[in-house]
Write a protein that holds these residues in place. Structure first.
Motif: not given
Length: 393
Positions: A302-309
C-alpha cells in the motif's frame, strides 16, 4: 528481607556473578582488585548471607581445585513494564533469566489503583505457577517521567492521576520486598545493556516509539536521568513548526506527528479520504486502526501506508540526528510497538540521521532495531532492582 552486601567489594562480586554467571574464586580474583586473602574473606561472608552458594568444583588451574561460586538459585526478581496500553510482568532468577512472563492489555489512564491491582494479580499468578515463593525485589517501569530517588511519577503527560503517586512505597508494602521505579524507556535501555544489542557498548541511545516516544540515554554504562527525571523525553521536541497540538500543551511535537497514536490517527484519515483501500477495508471490518494495520498494509504494497511510515521515520530521524550530533553515541537502538513497521521505518530513520549528522559522528554508528521486544522492559526492570539489592545496605 533479602540480605544485602556489606561493602562495595561484595557488591562488585555479586554483579559479576549476575552478569557473567558462576565463576571460581580464582576467576573472581582475576576480575577484582583484591588480595587472595581479602577475596576469600568477602566470598565467605557472602556465602554466610545466602546470597551466593558453592556450585561444584572449578576447572583446575594447577594446585588444589576451588569451588565455583554462583548466585543463590532461590533468588527471584519481579520485572514490571507498564505501557500506555499494555503491561508485561515477569519473574527472573538472580542472573536475570526470564522464568515466566505474562502480558495483558491495560489502559494507564485508568489511574494507579486499578493498574496496580492488575499488576498484583499477574504477579500472584506467576507465584501460584510455582516460579517463586516470594520476591527479593521488584522493578517497575512507567510511561512517564519519574523522580527516581523517591520512585514517584512527575507530571506524566499521558498518565492522568499518576502525578506524585507513591508507586515505590505502595508496591513495596503490597509485595513485601524492595521496589525501584523508573521510566519505561530507561528500563528498555537497561535491558539492552544486559541481554540485548548494547552489551558491549557504554554510550548509546535507546529510542522507544510506542503510544509516546522517549529515549533512554546511557553514558559510561549508566542511565542518565537528568535532574528531575525527564531526560530523554524526545517526543516533545518540536518536529513540525506550528504543527498538531500535543498532550503536553505545545504544538508540533514529534509525538503528536509520529507515534502509535498519531499513526493510527493518520491511518483513519487516509481510509476516510479514500487514499488507502486496504486501510478502508480494515477500518470497516474492525471499527478502528492501529500502527500494526499500517504496517500490514505497507507490507502488502500500500503506497499511502509506505508514505506514512517514511514521513514518520524522516521526522524521527531529524530529531535523532540532533541527538547524535550532541551526544556522539556508539549505538542507537530503535524499539517499541511501532517498530513492528520494520525496515521501512529503520531505513527512513537511518537515511535522515546519516544525511543530517556530521560524518565524524555517524561514520561508525550502528542504528539497529531492538531484538528483545517485550522482554527488554522486564529484564531492564529486573536489572534495576538487582542493582539495588546488590548494593551495600
Amino acid at each position: 528481607m533479602t540480605a544485602r552486601p556489606a561493602n562495595a567489594h561484595q557488591a562488585r562480586l555479586l554483579r559479576l556473578l549476575r552478569d557473567e554467571g558462576p565463576n571460581s574464586r580464582a576467576q573472581l580474583g582475576d576480575r577484582v582488585d583484591l588480595s587472595r586473602s581479602r577475596l576469600a574473606v568477602e566470598v565467605d561472608r557472602l556465602l554466610e548471607t545466602g546470597l551466593v552458594v558453592a556450585d561444584g568444583l572449578a576447572a583446575s588451574r594447577g594446585g588444589r581445585r576451588s569451588h565455583n561460586i554462583r548466585l543463590a538459585p532461590s533468588l527471584r526478581f519481579l520485572g514490571v513494564d507498564i505501557g500506555a496500553t499494555s503491561v508485561d510482568v515477569a519473574v527472573t532468577n538472580a542472573e536475570l533469566e526470564v522464568l515466566g512472563h505474562l502480558t495483558q492489555p491495560l489502559d494507564v489512564r485508568e489511574g494507579p489503583v486499578p493498574v496496580f491491582e492488575q499488576v498484583l494479580d499477574m504477579a500472584a499468578k506467576l507465584k501460584a505457577s510455582g516460579l517463586a515463593e516470594g520476591f527479593d525485589g521488584a522493578g517497575i517501569g512507567v510511561p512517564g517521567p519519574v523522580r527516581f530517588p523517591e520512585g514517584v511519577p512527575v507530571a506524566p503527560p499521558i498518565m492522568p492521576g499518576w502525578d506524585g503517586f507513591p508507586v515505590r512505597e505502595a508496591l513495596s508494602q503490597e509485595l513485601g520486598c524492595p521496589v525501584m521505579v523508573d521510566n519505561d524507556v530507561n528500563l528498555m535501555a537497561l535491558g539492552q545493556m544486559h541481554a540485548g544489542v548494547a552489551r558491549s557498548v557504554d554510550d548509546y541511545l535507546c529510542v522507544k516509539i510506542g503510544t509516546g516516544i522517549g529515549c533512554g540515554i546511557v553514558v559510561g554504562g549508566k542511565v542518565h536521568r537528568g535532574v528531575t527525571g525527564s531526560a530523554g523525553d524526545i517526543g516533545h521536541i518540536q518536529a513540525v513548526p506550528d504543527g498538531r497540538p500535543c498532550a503536553c500543551g505545545n504544538r508540533g511535537c514529534l509525538e503528536a506527528h509520529f507515534s502509535g497514536a498519531a499513526l493510527a490517527q493518520d491511518a483513519v484519515e487516509a481510509a476516510q479520504q479514500g487514499r488507502s483501500p486496504q486501510l478502508a477495508a480494515r477500518l470497516a471490518d474492525n471499527g478502528r486502526l492501529t500502527a500494526a494495520d499500517v504496517g500490514a498494509a505497507a507490507a502488502a504494497g500500500d503506497a499511502t501506508c509506505l508514505d506514512l511510515i517514511r514521513d514518520g521515520g524522516t521526522r524521527t530521524g531529524q530529531v535523532i540526528a540532533g541527538l547524535v550530533s550532541f551526544f556522539n553515541p556508539g549505538l542507537v537502538v530503535i524499539g517499541g510497538g511501532v517498530t513492528g513497521l520494520g525496515h521501512n521505518l529503520l531505513a527512513a530513520i537511518r537515511t535522515q540521521v546519516y544525511r543530517q549528522s556530521l560524518p565524524l559522528a555517524t561514520g561508525n554508528l550502528p542504528i539497529v532495531l531492538d531484538e528483545l521486544g517485550a522482554a527488554a522492559g522486564v529484564v531492564g526492570a529486573a536489572r534495576l532492582i538487582s542493582d539495588h539489592v546488590f548494593s551495600p545496605a
